[in-house]
Structure formats: C-alpha cells, structure tokens
Design a protein around this motif. Structure first.
Motif, PDB file in Angstrom:
ATOM      1  N   UNK A  14      -8.722  -6.305  -4.897  1.00  0.00           N
ATOM      2  CA  UNK A  14      -8.965  -7.315  -3.678  1.00  0.00           C
ATOM      3  C   UNK A  14      -7.826  -7.770  -3.113  1.00  0.00           C
ATOM      4  N   UNK A  15      -6.934  -8.224  -4.198  1.00  0.00           N
ATOM      5  CA  UNK A  15      -5.674  -8.722  -3.912  1.00  0.00           C
ATOM      6  C   UNK A  15      -4.651  -7.731  -2.999  1.00  0.00           C
ATOM      7  N   UNK A  16      -4.779  -6.457  -3.674  1.00  0.00           N
ATOM      8  CA  UNK A  16      -3.895  -5.398  -3.030  1.00  0.00           C
ATOM      9  C   UNK A  16      -4.355  -5.282  -1.541  1.00  0.00           C
ATOM     10  N   UNK A  17      -5.673  -5.208  -1.405  1.00  0.00           N
ATOM     11  CA  UNK A  17      -6.110  -4.753  -0.071  1.00  0.00           C
ATOM     12  C   UNK A  17      -5.892  -6.172   0.938  1.00  0.00           C
ATOM     13  N   UNK A  66       7.486  -1.419   4.359  1.00  0.00           N
ATOM     14  CA  UNK A  66       6.177  -1.573   3.930  1.00  0.00           C
ATOM     15  C   UNK A  66       6.113  -1.470   2.658  1.00  0.00           C
ATOM     16  N   UNK A  67       5.196  -2.346   1.740  1.00  0.00           N
ATOM     17  CA  UNK A  67       4.972  -2.351   0.488  1.00  0.00           C
ATOM     18  C   UNK A  67       4.388  -1.052   0.036  1.00  0.00           C
ATOM     19  N   UNK A  68       4.898  -0.257  -1.179  1.00  0.00           N
ATOM     20  CA  UNK A  68       4.241   0.964  -1.590  1.00  0.00           C
ATOM     21  C   UNK A  68       3.092   0.715  -2.520  1.00  0.00           C
ATOM     22  N   UNK A  69       2.085   0.261  -2.006  1.00  0.00           N
ATOM     23  CA  UNK A  69       0.891  -0.040  -2.741  1.00  0.00           C
ATOM     24  C   UNK A  69       0.186   1.212  -3.303  1.00  0.00           C
ATOM     25  N   UNK A  70       0.481   2.292  -2.900  1.00  0.00           N
ATOM     26  CA  UNK A  70      -0.277   3.589  -3.362  1.00  0.00           C
ATOM     27  C   UNK A  70       0.235   3.602  -4.734  1.00  0.00           C
ATOM     28  N   UNK A  71       1.384   3.409  -5.082  1.00  0.00           N
ATOM     29  CA  UNK A  71       2.014   3.609  -6.337  1.00  0.00           C
ATOM     30  C   UNK A  71       1.260   2.545  -7.226  1.00  0.00           C
ATOM     31  N   UNK A  72       1.027   1.418  -7.121  1.00  0.00           N
ATOM     32  CA  UNK A  72       0.426   0.512  -7.870  1.00  0.00           C
ATOM     33  C   UNK A  72      -1.019   1.024  -8.024  1.00  0.00           C
ATOM     34  N   UNK A  73      -1.571   1.604  -7.009  1.00  0.00           N
ATOM     35  CA  UNK A  73      -3.105   1.966  -7.113  1.00  0.00           C
ATOM     36  C   UNK A  73      -3.109   3.027  -8.269  1.00  0.00           C
ATOM     37  N   UNK A 108      -6.373   2.958   0.605  1.00  0.00           N
ATOM     38  CA  UNK A 108      -5.191   3.200   0.187  1.00  0.00           C
ATOM     39  C   UNK A 108      -4.778   4.620   0.345  1.00  0.00           C
ATOM     40  N   UNK A 109      -5.772   5.688  -0.005  1.00  0.00           N
ATOM     41  CA  UNK A 109      -5.632   7.051   0.016  1.00  0.00           C
ATOM     42  C   UNK A 109      -4.248   7.374  -0.675  1.00  0.00           C
ATOM     43  N   UNK A 110      -4.071   7.090  -1.988  1.00  0.00           N
ATOM     44  CA  UNK A 110      -2.797   7.527  -2.615  1.00  0.00           C
ATOM     45  C   UNK A 110      -2.621   8.812  -2.829  1.00  0.00           C
ATOM     46  N   UNK A 111      -1.307   9.384  -2.835  1.00  0.00           N
ATOM     47  CA  UNK A 111      -0.994  10.609  -2.775  1.00  0.00           C
ATOM     48  C   UNK A 111      -0.266  10.943  -4.356  1.00  0.00           C
ATOM     49  N   UNK A 112      -0.988  11.938  -4.880  1.00  0.00           N
ATOM     50  CA  UNK A 112      -0.401  11.987  -6.270  1.00  0.00           C
ATOM     51  C   UNK A 112       0.631  13.010  -6.425  1.00  0.00           C
ATOM     52  N   UNK A 113       1.741  12.763  -6.874  1.00  0.00           N
ATOM     53  CA  UNK A 113       2.920  13.609  -7.260  1.00  0.00           C
ATOM     54  C   UNK A 113       2.563  14.636  -8.479  1.00  0.00           C
ATOM     55  N   UNK A 121      -5.056   2.887 -11.864  1.00  0.00           N
ATOM     56  CA  UNK A 121      -5.913   3.964 -12.272  1.00  0.00           C
ATOM     57  C   UNK A 121      -5.655   4.132 -13.698  1.00  0.00           C
ATOM     58  N   UNK A 122      -4.469   4.797 -13.893  1.00  0.00           N
ATOM     59  CA  UNK A 122      -4.070   5.196 -15.158  1.00  0.00           C
ATOM     60  C   UNK A 122      -4.305   4.056 -16.156  1.00  0.00           C
ATOM     61  N   UNK A 123      -3.857   2.892 -15.931  1.00  0.00           N
ATOM     62  CA  UNK A 123      -3.981   1.837 -16.945  1.00  0.00           C
ATOM     63  C   UNK A 123      -5.701   1.732 -17.581  1.00  0.00           C
ATOM     64  N   UNK A 124      -6.289   1.598 -16.205  1.00  0.00           N
ATOM     65  CA  UNK A 124      -7.889   1.689 -16.596  1.00  0.00           C
ATOM     66  C   UNK A 124      -8.321   2.383 -17.344  1.00  0.00           C
ATOM     67  N   UNK A 125      -7.721   3.690 -17.312  1.00  0.00           N
ATOM     68  CA  UNK A 125      -8.548   4.822 -18.011  1.00  0.00           C
ATOM     69  C   UNK A 125      -7.804   4.797 -19.354  1.00  0.00           C
ATOM     70  N   UNK A 126      -6.937   4.469 -19.730  1.00  0.00           N
ATOM     71  CA  UNK A 126      -6.401   4.358 -21.070  1.00  0.00           C
ATOM     72  C   UNK A 126      -7.062   3.034 -21.662  1.00  0.00           C
ATOM     73  N   UNK A 127      -7.283   1.889 -20.940  1.00  0.00           N
ATOM     74  CA  UNK A 127      -8.020   0.933 -21.351  1.00  0.00           C
ATOM     75  C   UNK A 127      -9.403   0.825 -21.825  1.00  0.00           C
ATOM     76  N   UNK A 128     -10.046   1.963 -21.406  1.00  0.00           N
ATOM     77  CA  UNK A 128     -11.449   2.399 -21.720  1.00  0.00           C
ATOM     78  C   UNK A 128     -11.557   2.459 -23.084  1.00  0.00           C
ATOM     79  N   UNK A 129     -10.586   2.571 -23.966  1.00  0.00           N
ATOM     80  CA  UNK A 129     -10.497   2.398 -25.353  1.00  0.00           C
ATOM     81  C   UNK A 129     -10.911   1.232 -25.852  1.00  0.00           C
TER      82      UNK A 129
END
Length: 425
Positions: free
Chosen positions: A38-41, A1-8, A103-108, A12-20
């Motif tokens: 949408x492509x991920x889904x 299976x493709x680990x899309x939760x890591x991509x997600x 996706x319901x990603x789980x944070x480490x 999110x972290x990239x979008x947060x930083x790019x708010x600048x």
C-alpha cells in the motif's frame, strides 16, 4: 522516477522464500507486506503521478472503508480494534493483486533465473519436511495442507520462470514442474489432488479453443477429468457438506457438524442481514473468534462444539462462510473480482494464444486452486494466498502489452511482416 518495479519483484521473491516460516513462525509477514505494498502504491501515485494505475485499489479501499463504518454503526457485533483488524485481513489478498497489476513489473532474465532457484529451494525443503511425516509438517507449517499448497505455488513459479521468449516450455522443465507438483501429493489432502489433476491437464492437454473444437476425443478427456476430479475430492466434499465427522448423515450429532453449520448459517445471515451482511469481525473470520462475536449467541452457535467461546477452533476454518459478513453485495463483488481477473487472462489467450498459453494456464490454475482452497481453508487470506495473488497480478499485467494484431513467429524467431497471420480462436 522511482524504480518501484524492482522493489516489487524483490518483495515477491522475499515473500516466496518466507513461505517456509511465515505460516508458523513469522505470522505478521503477510500483513507487513500488505501495508508495504500500500505504501508503494501511495508513493508511486504521489511522486510519479501514476494514481490512475491504481484505480481498482482505491475502489477496494473505498469499499472496505464503507464496510468498516457499517460494521461499527449499522450492526456492531465486535469492537473497533477487531473490526479494523478484520478489514486489514480481508483486503490482504486483493492489495497484492491490484498493486502488482498497477506496477506491471517486467522481469529480466536474471530475475527469472533467481525466481527459478528460489522456487526450487523452497519446494525441495518443503517436500523434504513432508517426507518426515504429518507431525513434522504440522510443526513447521501449522498444517500439512499449507505445505502442499506451498509446493504447488513453487511449481507454478518455476513454470512462470522457464517460459521461453516464444512462449514455450521445454520438456525438461515440464518434467521438473511435474516432479515438484508430485512432491506435494505427500500432503495427502483431497483438495491438493484436485488441483494436481488440473495442473496436469493444463500442462499436457490444454489447447486454446479446445471447447470450440470439441470432438469425441476431447469430450472423453473432459469427462474423464471431471470424474477424476470428483473422485479425488469427494471425501472432502462429503466431510464439509454432508456427513461432517460422522460416517453417515446424523442431524442429531451436532458437534460433528461445526463446519457444515457455518456454511448453513452463512446462507441464513445473507438473508437476515440483506444486503450488506453482518459486518466485519462478526462471522467466520479470525477476529470474530479471537474476540468472540456476539452474533454467534444470536444464532445459538455458542453451544456447538468447535464454535463455542471456550473452543472456537472451527470458526475460522473456511473462507466462503466469511462472505456472509459482506452480504449479497459482497458475494457479487467477490464474483466480479474473479471475472475481472480472468478477463486479463482471456485477453492474452484470445489475442495471441501461441505466445501466452503458458501464462494463461498458470493464471487459470491459480484461480482454480484458490477457489478450491476457499472451500475448506482460509489460505486465501494467508501468506500462500498472498504470494499466489502477487503472481496472478504479474501474469495479468502482461495483458496490458499484448498487441491487438497477434502474429505467428517464423522458425528463426523473427517476425516477418509479409507473413503476418491473425490467429482465430
């Protein structure tokens, strides 16, 4: 299976930083993230056979597709290009929520530490720019109100990152969260004061079941909160709905009523174009201003300062009037969405309040802030709104794994099967 939760999570972290930079310098970022999600889904559905996880997303796409057809055939106030552009804009806040929920990603622990650092980094830089004054803030963020919301989102992200395994937040982190939120006061926007007050309430005073166990002390606290909220928000409420740019209500000074007029005609459109509204790219949206909608001529709005073809600056100035494009059906769907999202938060706080009180508080604050922002801003369909909706989706996804039998942990943080006790709200 493709680990899309890591991509997600990385997205999110990239979008947060790019708010600048995404509000002013890299505006296509939020549209790009929407398409990528949408492509991920779609990829997850095809390769990992998880299409059922995204049923709400497919429903959303079905609904917007119907409105595209309706806008091009039933009413047709704008061209195909701008109708499709508006369709993408209108689904921007919902796609992140539904995809992350699916996706319901789980944070480490490492992910949460990185989120904490990213939130602090963005908050410190944004607060530093706000300290330079409104001119500098507008130069970097297009408007200082966006900077204030970015700081608030960073505070909520930091809050989310420092919740301990037993559901608590230590006092040191609470102080840091409060300092971050307080830095946002430099934006000097009335609406920020509103959700700043709510943030303090949920962090220091909210307890599960507070309304069911209300006493004189609680009643006094709630009344005080309402009074403070009205006091800090009254100026903005008066500006949008009563006096406009004037000091007093003066119906003859129409140029001072661009924003209130959009609200009033939004209600009229709901009646005139019942039940599906005036269609995409027709009213109060960016495409309807960029390629001037013929609907404005129908209502004579082209003669109002700030709403004319030569100066459409105030057309795309608040989100709620945009709902007129979708009619009564759209208004009902908008309300239904927030009820749907809140049910996930309610599940957590009812099944295990001690474990999820902080997640519930963050989710409730996101919903409150967005609903407040929609009064006088289109933040909901902009980068800040997208990041907020991704965070809300991650919080709501936690409700899927909350067991029906909530338990109280003992002091050693281990669950004793002999001392399980159901928590009643």
């Amino acid at each position: 299976m493709i680990r899309i939760d890591r991509i997600c999570i990385w997205l999110f972290l990239s979008a947060l930083v790019l708010l600048l930079v995404s509000h002013k310098f890299l505006k296509p970022v939020d549209e790009s993230i929407t398409v990528f999600l949408l492509g991920i889904a779609i990829t997850d559905s095809i390769i990992n056979k998880r299409w059922k996880n995204y049923i709400p997303l497919w429903i959303l796409i079905g609904i917007i597709s119907v409105y595209v057809v309706y806008s091009l055939t039933g009413v047709h106030f704008n061209t195909t290009r701008y109708v499709l552009t508006d369709a993408l804009i209108e689904i921007k806040p919902y796609v992140p929520f539904f995809v992350v929920l699916g996706i319901s990603p789980r944070w480490t622990d490492g992910d949460l530490r990185l989120l904490q650092k990213c939130a602090l980094f963005v908050a410190v830089i944004t607060i530093g720019i706000l300290m330079m004054g409104p001119t500098k803030a507008n130069m970097f963020f297009e408007h200082q109100s966006f900077a204030g919301l970015i700081v608030y989102i960073c505070a909520l992200c930091y809050w989310f990152s420092c919740i301990t395994p037993d559901g608590k937040v230590v006092n040191r982190d609470k102080l840091i969260i409060l300092l971050i939120m307080s830095g946002g006061l430099l934006c000097t926007r009335s609406k920020f004061y509103g959700y700043y007050v709510l943030g303090i309430f949920f962090m220091f005073f909210y307890r599960p079941g507070i309304l069911k166990q209300i006493n004189l002390k609680h009643l006094a606290m709630i009344v005080s909160l309402i009074i403070v909220f009205i006091a800090v928000s009254w100026k903005k409420f008066s500006f949008y709905f009563i006096t406009g740019n004037s000091d007093t209500l003066n119906p003859h000074v129409m140029e001072s009523f661009a924003r209130p007029v959009m609200y009033l005609h939004g209600v009229t459109i709901l009646y005139d174009y019942f039940p599906f509204g005036s269609g995409l790219a027709s009213f109060a949206s960016f495409p309807s201003a960029e390629n001037y909608s013929s609907l404005y001529y129908e209502y004579g709005l082209n003669n109002i300062h700030g709403l004319s073809p030569d100066m459409p600056d105030f057309i795309c100035d608040a989100f709620y009037p945009t709902l007129a494009q979708f009619g009564i059906i759209g208004v009902i769907l908008f309300i239904a969405f927030w009820v749907y999202a809140y049910r996930f938060l309610r599940t957590m706080i009812r099944k295990n309040p001690m474990q999820y009180i902080n997640q519930f508080s963050i989710g409730a604050l996101i919903i409150s802030a967005i609903l407040i922002e929609c009064v006088g801003s289109t933040t909901f369909v902009q980068p800040s709104g997208q990041v907020a909706m991704m965070l809300l989706g991650m919080i709501c996804s936690l409700a899927k794994s909350v067991p029906d039998d909530a338990t109280i942990e003992n002091t050693s943080s281990t669950i004793s099967t002999d001392n399980k006790k159901r928590i009643k709200i």
